[in-house]
Design a protein around this motif. Structure first.
Motif, PDB file in Angstrom:
ATOM      1  N   ARG A   3       0.853  -1.189   0.000  1.00 48.79           N
ATOM      2  CA  ARG A   3       0.000   0.000   0.000  1.00 48.79           C
ATOM      3  C   ARG A   3       0.889   1.238   0.000  1.00 48.79           C
ATOM      4  O   ARG A   3       1.834   1.354   0.783  1.00 48.79           O
ATOM      5  N   ASP A  51      -4.631   0.825  -4.544  1.00 47.10           N
ATOM      6  CA  ASP A  51      -3.177   0.658  -4.591  1.00 47.10           C
ATOM      7  C   ASP A  51      -2.478   1.879  -4.000  1.00 47.10           C
ATOM      8  O   ASP A  51      -1.418   1.766  -3.395  1.00 47.10           O
ATOM      9  N   PHE A  73       0.842   1.415   5.649  1.00 40.93           N
ATOM     10  CA  PHE A  73       1.481   1.856   4.407  1.00 40.93           C
ATOM     11  C   PHE A  73       2.981   1.560   4.443  1.00 40.93           C
ATOM     12  O   PHE A  73       3.705   2.092   5.276  1.00 40.93           O
TER      13      PHE A  73
END
Length: 410
Positions: A3, A51, A73
């Motif tokens: 991510r 994405d 992330f």
């Protein structure tokens, strides 16, 4: 990468990243989720499978607090990383907390050290955890700087030691790359035009009185400038034609710069103009002056204005440089910039000019500056041309003017 999080200025986050991604064939498969709006809207965006997630930099502290130890992330991109140069800011402290959970961090900026080398520490720390420039700002200062301006107990600024620039560049050279636009892209010519503005007799008298006595009386109210910073702001306001009083009412003093602006606009013969203002009363007076001309005028507020400008649907786009100085692509809507209200910040000034002077611009970019003769405008222009330390230039200019005013009064 699992991510990716992109942290950007508000306007850039809202439109630029997703819009640019849609232009490239190899990025068409990417799912982009914009994390903005109310808390409920932001949570919904974070829960949406994607994405790439794009968030406004002002929401970084909220994001870190929301995820805490579950930070998801593994790659983070800081668009305009210079907005993280303040090691005391909430956004820097928040990102620092989760830095160890980020596998890859990329920083993008055209102005990494607009106010000097001191700006680099926080940005480099986020890249390497302090390995190259020191674990703390104190270590960085002690190693590369000497105290500059100070009183007995407080240091106000630091000056680089001899050789600091070269050593720092060498130390960070393995993780930083500098790419000049001109070296890689075909860029349009950039032409600077300085338009002198002469104040009429009443306006010149009012300016000199405020500069000399820090007090200006008008029929509508009283304006005071109690500190150096306030005085500088007041003088720039007065150069533009109006000044706020203590009740935040805008008192109009003259129309000299408005008249000069309209003359420049007329000389463009219908070519579109991006106009930067400094104060809200500048915007209001510009709108009033433009109203009778039948032009298509807008104040930049959102990506809808960006799209309309690039589509040629706006003749005059008014914008505060802080609202659109970063990331926006405005090169398709025109090639004339008019600086109605000048700003001290070199970073803000250069970034704002890059909205038109960028790849895809088909014409030379002409940057017009309306400069009041004998006023603070001249000091701002001198500072911008010298590309020096903003705060130092401001204080030096003010000291010079105060000394001159005292000599004139004696």
């Amino acid at each position: 990468m699992q991510r990716v999080l992109i942290i950007a200025p508000k306007k850039v986050a809202e439109g630029t990243w997703s819009k640019e991604a849609s232009k490239w064939d190899h990025l068409q498969h990417l799912r982009i989720s914009l994390v903005r709006g109310s808390q409920q809207q932001r949570l919904r965006a974070l829960a949406t499978p994607a994405d790439v997630y794009v968030i406004n930099r002002d929401n970084v502290a909220w994001l870190v607090n929301y995820f805490k130890n579950a930070w998801p992330f593994d790659m983070v991109v800081l668009d305009e990383s210079s907005s993280f140069k303040n090691w005391q800011s909430k956004r820097f402290k928040a990102l620092k907390l989760v830095r160890s959970r980020i596998n890859r961090l990329v920083e993008l900026t055209g102005t990494p050290s607009s106010n000097g080398l001191i700006d680099l520490w926080a940005q480099i720390y986020l890249l390497d955890g302090g390995d190259r420039l020191g674990k703390t700002i104190g270590q960085y200062r002690e190693r590369f700087f000497d105290p500059d301006k100070r009183n007995r107990t407080t240091i106000f600024s630091y000056a680089p030691k001899d050789g600091s620039m070269e050593y720092i560049q060498k130390a960070i050279g393995d993780i930083c790359i500098s790419m000049k636009t001109e070296d890689y892209l075909e860029m349009p010519e950039r032409i600077y035009d300085e338009v002198p503005v002469v104040l009429d007799s009443p306006a010149a008298k009012a300016y000199k009185q405020l500069e000399r006595e820090l007090l200006l009386e008008t029929d509508e109210g009283m304006i005071t400038a109690g500190t150096a910073g306030v005085l500088t702001g007041k003088l720039l306001q007065l150069c533009n034609g109006a000044v706020y009083d203590g009740d935040r009412r805008a008192l109009t003093i003259h129309q000299c710069k408005i008249e000069a602006f309209l003359e420049v606009l007329e000389q463009l013969n219908g070519q579109h103009a991006l106009v930067f203002y400094n104060f809200q009363h500048d915007r209001d007076r510009l709108l009033a002056a433009l109203a009778p001309l039948g032009l298509r005028v807008r104040v930049y507020q959102s990506t809808a204005d960006e799209d309309a400008w690039n589509a040629g649907e706006i003749d005059v786009l008014l914008a505060h440089p802080a609202s659109c100085a970063y990331g926006l692509n405005l090169q398709n809507g025109g090639h004339h910039i008019i600086w109605f209200g000048l700003v001290w910040s070199l970073e803000q000034y250069e970034q704002a000019n890059k909205r038109l002077h960028r790849q895809g611009q088909k014409h030379p970019v002409v940057i017009h500056h309306l400069v009041v003769q004998g006023g603070m405008d001249e000091d701002v222009m001198e500072s911008l041309r010298a590309k020096g330390d903003t705060q130092e230039a401001l204080l030096a200019a003010l000291k010079k003017r105060i000394k001159k005013a005292k000599e004139g009064a004696s």
